[in-house]
Design a protein around this motif. Structure first.
Motif, mmCIF file in Angstrom:
data_model
loop_
_atom_site.group_PDB
_atom_site.id
_atom_site.type_symbol
_atom_site.label_atom_id
_atom_site.label_comp_id
_atom_site.label_asym_id
_atom_site.label_seq_id
_atom_site.Cartn_x
_atom_site.Cartn_y
_atom_site.Cartn_z
ATOM 1 N N VAL A 297 0.841 -1.201 0.000
ATOM 2 C CA VAL A 297 0.000 0.000 0.000
ATOM 3 C C VAL A 297 0.874 1.248 0.000
ATOM 4 O O VAL A 297 0.601 2.208 -0.728
ATOM 5 N N GLU A 298 1.944 1.246 0.786
ATOM 6 C CA GLU A 298 2.834 2.404 0.804
ATOM 7 C C GLU A 298 3.486 2.635 -0.557
ATOM 8 O O GLU A 298 3.687 3.776 -0.963
ATOM 9 N N GLY B 231 -0.299 2.340 -3.258
ATOM 10 C CA GLY B 231 -1.674 2.642 -2.889
ATOM 11 C C GLY B 231 -2.502 1.378 -2.736
ATOM 12 O O GLY B 231 -2.017 0.267 -2.985
ATOM 13 N N ARG C 12 0.354 7.391 1.514
ATOM 14 C CA ARG C 12 -0.735 6.501 1.098
ATOM 15 C C ARG C 12 -1.460 5.901 2.299
ATOM 16 O O ARG C 12 -2.670 5.671 2.247
#
Length: 195
Positions: free
Chosen positions: A20-21, A24, A100
């Protein structure tokens, strides 16, 4: 003899957070997680219910991290004004370090991916306390919402590069943090009507 465990829940969560970092929420897929932890995608379902459940675990981790940052910032100052300003600065630092994850905290998530009310309550506790100390216990929630909405709006615009009229966003953030904190010192009998 049972087969050795090839991954752990913590490893799966750490990989999900990194995905995710890096890219996203859309970058978080069961296939991507499985590849990074070295298992086949179906093996993940022994540990997580699915992608939305895993996204919810990432959102809860982000909320818990923000809670820790805000708790530490608020605890550093005796003065409630200083506490709000310190929390704003800490949240800005978190947002810049983890843009994010910061965005995920306020994203419209599917029901299965929403953090639990307990986690959200913990993430809100420091801001509610600070808001209550400034505006009074009966207006704590209103104050906390005001602080949160201003910080989220400012930081979302800053991270998107939306401030194009010149000046230094960091200075504007400091101005805003002080202005918000000082504005909450004025108790109100009714919305829009100062005492």
């Amino acid at each position: 003899m049972p087969a050795p465990t090839r991954t752990t829940n913590e490893e799966i969560l750490a990989v999900a957070v990194r995905l995710v970092e890096e890219g996203g929420p859309d970058a978080l897929t069961m296939k991507a997680v499985a590849a990074r932890v070295g298992v086949q995608p179906p093996s993940l379902y022994k540990r997580v219910q699915g992608r939305e459940h895993l996204l919810g675990m990432v959102a809860e981790r982000a909320a818990s991290d923000v809670a820790a940052v805000l708790d530490e910032a608020q605890a550093a100052g005796e003065d409630p004004l200083d506490g709000v300003i310190a929390m704003a600065r800490s949240l800005r630092e978190f947002a810049h370090g983890h843009p994010r994850l910061f965005g995920l905290l306020f994203a419209a998530l599917p029901d299965a991916a929403r953090p639990s009310r307990d986690v959200l309550a913990r993430a809100s506790a420091a801001v509610l306390t600070a808001g209550g100390r400034l505006a009074g216990p009966e207006r704590a929630l209103d104050a906390a919402r005001t602080i949160t909405a201003w910080a989220y709006g400012f930081l979302t615009m800053e991270l998107a590069g939306a401030f194009q009229l010149g000046g230094e966003p960091g200075e504007a953030f400091e101005f805003g943090a002080h202005a918000i904190a000082h504005s909450l010192e004025q108790p109100m009998d009714e919305p829009g009507k100062a005492r």
